[in-house]
Design a protein around this motif. Structure first.
Motif, mmCIF file in Angstrom:
data_model
loop_
_atom_site.group_PDB
_atom_site.id
_atom_site.type_symbol
_atom_site.label_atom_id
_atom_site.label_comp_id
_atom_site.label_asym_id
_atom_site.label_seq_id
_atom_site.Cartn_x
_atom_site.Cartn_y
_atom_site.Cartn_z
ATOM 1 N N ALA A 191 -24.050 -33.931 -33.119
ATOM 2 C CA ALA A 191 -23.052 -33.574 -32.111
ATOM 3 C C ALA A 191 -23.308 -32.179 -31.566
ATOM 4 N N GLY A 192 -23.632 -31.255 -32.466
ATOM 5 C CA GLY A 192 -23.906 -29.905 -32.006
ATOM 6 C C GLY A 192 -25.078 -29.853 -31.051
ATOM 7 N N HIS A 193 -26.160 -30.543 -31.449
ATOM 8 C CA HIS A 193 -27.338 -30.563 -30.585
ATOM 9 C C HIS A 193 -27.012 -31.163 -29.231
ATOM 10 N N SER A 194 -26.280 -32.263 -29.262
ATOM 11 C CA SER A 194 -25.941 -32.932 -28.011
ATOM 12 C C SER A 194 -25.120 -32.031 -27.110
ATOM 13 N N LEU A 195 -24.140 -31.347 -27.700
ATOM 14 C CA LEU A 195 -23.296 -30.461 -26.892
ATOM 15 C C LEU A 195 -24.122 -29.382 -26.225
ATOM 16 N N ILE A 196 -25.014 -28.789 -27.009
ATOM 17 C CA ILE A 196 -25.818 -27.707 -26.449
ATOM 18 C C ILE A 196 -26.677 -28.224 -25.311
ATOM 19 N N HIS A 197 -27.295 -29.384 -25.521
ATOM 20 C CA HIS A 197 -28.180 -29.881 -24.472
ATOM 21 C C HIS A 197 -27.390 -30.291 -23.236
ATOM 22 N N LEU A 198 -26.207 -30.877 -23.458
ATOM 23 C CA LEU A 198 -25.414 -31.278 -22.304
ATOM 24 C C LEU A 198 -24.959 -30.075 -21.511
ATOM 25 N N THR A 199 -24.487 -29.055 -22.231
ATOM 26 C CA THR A 199 -24.059 -27.863 -21.518
ATOM 27 C C THR A 199 -25.235 -27.214 -20.806
ATOM 28 N N GLY A 200 -26.424 -27.260 -21.443
ATOM 29 C CA GLY A 200 -27.600 -26.714 -20.787
ATOM 30 C C GLY A 200 -27.915 -27.451 -19.501
ATOM 31 N N THR A 201 -27.860 -28.766 -19.583
ATOM 32 C CA THR A 201 -28.096 -29.552 -18.367
ATOM 33 C C THR A 201 -27.062 -29.238 -17.301
ATOM 34 N N ALA A 202 -25.805 -29.060 -17.748
ATOM 35 C CA ALA A 202 -24.759 -28.715 -16.775
ATOM 36 C C ALA A 202 -25.077 -27.400 -16.103
ATOM 37 N N SER A 226 -27.952 -25.204 -8.874
ATOM 38 C CA SER A 226 -28.292 -25.531 -7.481
ATOM 39 C C SER A 226 -27.041 -25.777 -6.649
ATOM 40 N N ILE A 227 -25.923 -26.102 -7.293
ATOM 41 C CA ILE A 227 -24.699 -26.380 -6.528
ATOM 42 C C ILE A 227 -23.935 -25.084 -6.276
ATOM 43 N N HIS A 228 -23.599 -24.387 -7.382
ATOM 44 C CA HIS A 228 -22.750 -23.209 -7.229
ATOM 45 C C HIS A 228 -23.195 -22.199 -8.270
ATOM 46 N N SER A 229 -24.016 -21.221 -7.834
ATOM 47 C CA SER A 229 -24.739 -20.405 -8.814
ATOM 48 C C SER A 229 -23.827 -19.611 -9.726
ATOM 49 N N MET A 230 -22.634 -19.255 -9.295
ATOM 50 C CA MET A 230 -21.855 -18.312 -10.110
ATOM 51 C C MET A 230 -21.290 -18.950 -11.356
ATOM 52 N N THR A 231 -21.044 -20.282 -11.328
ATOM 53 C CA THR A 231 -20.453 -20.880 -12.528
ATOM 54 C C THR A 231 -21.437 -20.943 -13.688
ATOM 55 N N ILE A 232 -22.726 -20.699 -13.379
ATOM 56 C CA ILE A 232 -23.650 -20.813 -14.509
ATOM 57 C C ILE A 232 -23.407 -19.726 -15.544
ATOM 58 N N THR A 233 -22.773 -18.626 -15.104
ATOM 59 C CA THR A 233 -22.465 -17.623 -16.127
ATOM 60 C C THR A 233 -21.506 -18.207 -17.149
ATOM 61 N N VAL A 234 -20.500 -18.948 -16.652
ATOM 62 C CA VAL A 234 -19.530 -19.534 -17.587
ATOM 63 C C VAL A 234 -20.223 -20.504 -18.535
ATOM 64 N N THR A 235 -21.026 -21.376 -17.946
ATOM 65 C CA THR A 235 -21.673 -22.376 -18.795
ATOM 66 C C THR A 235 -22.694 -21.727 -19.724
ATOM 67 N N PHE A 236 -23.347 -20.671 -19.236
ATOM 68 C CA PHE A 236 -24.317 -20.012 -20.114
ATOM 69 C C PHE A 236 -23.626 -19.377 -21.298
ATOM 70 N N VAL A 237 -22.467 -18.765 -20.990
ATOM 71 C CA VAL A 237 -21.705 -18.186 -22.095
ATOM 72 C C VAL A 237 -21.281 -19.291 -23.064
ATOM 73 N N THR A 238 -20.925 -20.435 -22.504
ATOM 74 C CA THR A 238 -20.553 -21.556 -23.378
ATOM 75 C C THR A 238 -21.717 -21.963 -24.267
ATOM 76 N N VAL A 239 -22.900 -21.971 -23.643
ATOM 77 C CA VAL A 239 -24.070 -22.346 -24.455
ATOM 78 C C VAL A 239 -24.277 -21.342 -25.585
ATOM 79 N N ILE A 240 -24.075 -20.052 -25.253
ATOM 80 C CA ILE A 240 -24.270 -19.026 -26.288
ATOM 81 C C ILE A 240 -23.266 -19.241 -27.424
ATOM 82 N N LEU A 241 -22.012 -19.510 -27.000
ATOM 83 C CA LEU A 241 -21.002 -19.689 -28.032
ATOM 84 C C LEU A 241 -21.279 -20.919 -28.883
ATOM 85 N N LEU A 242 -21.719 -21.964 -28.203
ATOM 86 C CA LEU A 242 -22.035 -23.164 -28.964
ATOM 87 C C LEU A 242 -23.194 -22.929 -29.918
ATOM 88 N N THR A 243 -24.130 -22.104 -29.473
ATOM 89 C CA THR A 243 -25.258 -21.825 -30.375
ATOM 90 C C THR A 243 -24.781 -21.076 -31.612
#
Lengths: 222, 256
Positions: A162-173, A179-196
């Motif tokens: 589950a952990g691996h899947s979450l990280i990869h899904l958030t990474g894909t997100a 390419s859609i909206h560059s600024m939200t990647i900071t949020v998702t990147f932070v999420t990836v860091i937290l998940l890691t």
């Protein structure tokens, strides 16, 4: 993600052997008394964890100490190494976890039933239950006893996968959003860091929990 | 294995000799070479104090030194940048979710190493130093124990050297005790002898006294017996006349 989900059912033997054998390189055997920092810290960590794990056992139970140490180190290291990109964690495979859980659980329960049958059977019934509940409780306790190896294996598999899947899904997100909206990647990147961070903790904790439960089962059944 | 071949050949050759003993497997075992060298691992070579120098935490310094003669200082950096851009642009390295997770992991690892790396290193050094201190303390206490034992032994040996004083004192004491006993007995003898002699002397004195008294009493008795009645009368008359003369003198004198 596709890789991860499909590997739930298909066993890649070559990379799995490599992934299982690799952590041994990271645990060197010291040939001197005062070692380098890597080995000193490892020794200190092992002492710290094992004091907790082995404090409940008597002399006979301490013959399991090498097994428990190996278990903790293996599960912890393989989980941590599985967090690296493009790596493989053998503990995501149910086969690996079942093959660890079933023999260990059997090794704690069967000798208990063989040598101390009365005590082992007595564990099935907690003290102070009302008379009419006894048959139900015994059936329930037996089922819970027999299902323990499965829970051990599935718990570990599910957590790590589950952990691996979450990280990869958030990474894909993150990638899709870039390419859609560059600024939200900071949020998702932070999420990836937290998940890691969470995954790092989970990796270590799961190892500990596995070994702890086995040592508890051992202690229960003497 | 070759040695076994040689030995079996030697066995077949030797069995043709007249007095060849049966060369069985024991010989092969006995002549196998075990542990001829020094088996000790000590002393182990000392650990290097610092690890190899790296740039970016990954690439060893030797790589830069290798490329320096050909490409100068910026060579490796240009190589690295070029390689990365090449892989990215040709999609030899595809950016997937793994890239993002790898980037997140890299951020975390670099942060942890920068912030806590020195602390963990010092902690490990402290652990090693504590271990060394414990062992050193034990070693010192063993040495001290041995040294204390040596001092104690030396002390006891010195005391043993001075034992003769004690013996002399004891000897003197005993000699004095003997002397005292001897003198005491001497004194007793002297007293007893004197006692006996005094007895004899007192007996003699008593005898003489008794003889003297007896003689005096006898003399007196005889003298009294010898005074007849007439002599007694004459003596008394003379005494009366002397008294009358004295009375007359006495009357005359107080007038003066």
């Amino acid at each position: 993600v596709n890789e991860e989900l499909s590997t739930f059912f298909y066993v890649p033997v070559g990379t799995m052997m490599l992934a299982i054998a690799f952590p041994a390189i990271l645990l060197p055997t010291p040939n001197r008394l005062i070692t380098n920092r890597w080995i000193t810290i490892q020794q200190w960590l092992i002492q710290l964890i094992m004091k907790q794990l082995l404090s409940i056992h008597n002399t006979k139970g301490l013959s399991w100490s090498l097994m428990l140490i190996t278990l903790t180190l293996f599960i912890g290291l393989t989980n941590l190494l599985g967090l690296l990109p493009y790596s493989f964690a053998p503990t995501t495979q149910l086969t690996v976890n079942l093959s660890m859980a079933i023999p260990l659980w059997t090794g704690t329960v069967v000798p208990g039933f063989r040598y101390k049958t009365k005590i082992s059977l007595a564990h099935l019934l907690p003290q102070g239950t009302p008379m009419f509940l006894i048959p139900m409780i015994i059936i329930i306790e037996t089922i819970s006893l027999l299902i323990r190896p499965v829970t051990l294996a599935v718990r570990l598999t599910a957590n790590i996968t589950a952990g691996h899947s979450l990280i990869h899904l958030t990474g894909t997100a993150t990638l899709t959003l870039s390419s859609i909206h560059s600024m939200t990647i900071t949020v998702t990147f932070v999420t990836v860091i937290l998940l890691t961070i969470l995954e790092l903790a989970v990796a270590l904790i799961q190892a500990y929990v596995f070994a702890l439960l086995i040592s508890l089962y051992l202690h229960e059944n003497a | 294995m070759l040695s076994r071949v040689v030995l079996s050949a030697a066995a077949t050759a030797a069995s043709s000799l007249k007095n060849a003993a049966f060369i069985g497997p024991g010989v092969i075992q006995a002549t196998r070479i075990f542990h001829t060298g020094q088996p000790s691992l000590a002393p182990v070579p000392p650990l290097p104090e610092y690890g190899g120098k790296v740039r970016f935490g990954l690439i060893p310094e030797e790589f830069f030194q290798l490329l320096y003669p050909k490409t100068g200082v910026t060579g490796p950096y240009v190589l690295g940048t070029g390689l990365i851009l090449y892989f990215l642009s040709k999609e030899i390295y595809v950016i997937t979710s793994e890239t993002v997770s790898g980037a997140a992991l890299a951020v975390l690892v670099i942060y942890a190493v920068k912030k806590y790396g020195a602390f963990i290193g010092q902690f490990a050094d402290k652990l090693s130093e504590e271990k060394i201190a414990r062992l050193e303390e034990f070693k010192q206490s063993c040495i001290k124990y041995a040294e204390d034992g040596i001092d104690f032994e030396k002390e006891k040996q010195a005391v043993v050297q001075k034992r003769h004083y004690l013996f002399d004192v004891q000897r003197n004491n005993i000699a004095m005790a003997f002397e005292v006993a001897y003198r005491e007995r001497l004194h007793t003898v002297y007293r007893e002898v004197k006692n006996r002699l005094d007895y004899h002397i007192s007996v003699q004195n008593m005898m003489r006294r008794k003889e003297q008294e007896h003689m005096i009493n006898w003399l007196e008795k005889k003298v009294v017996q010898s005074i007849s009645a007439q002599q007694e009368k004459e003596t008394i008359a003379k005494c009366i006349e002397d008294l009358k003369l004295l009375a007359k003198k006495a009357q005359a004198q107080p007038v003066m």
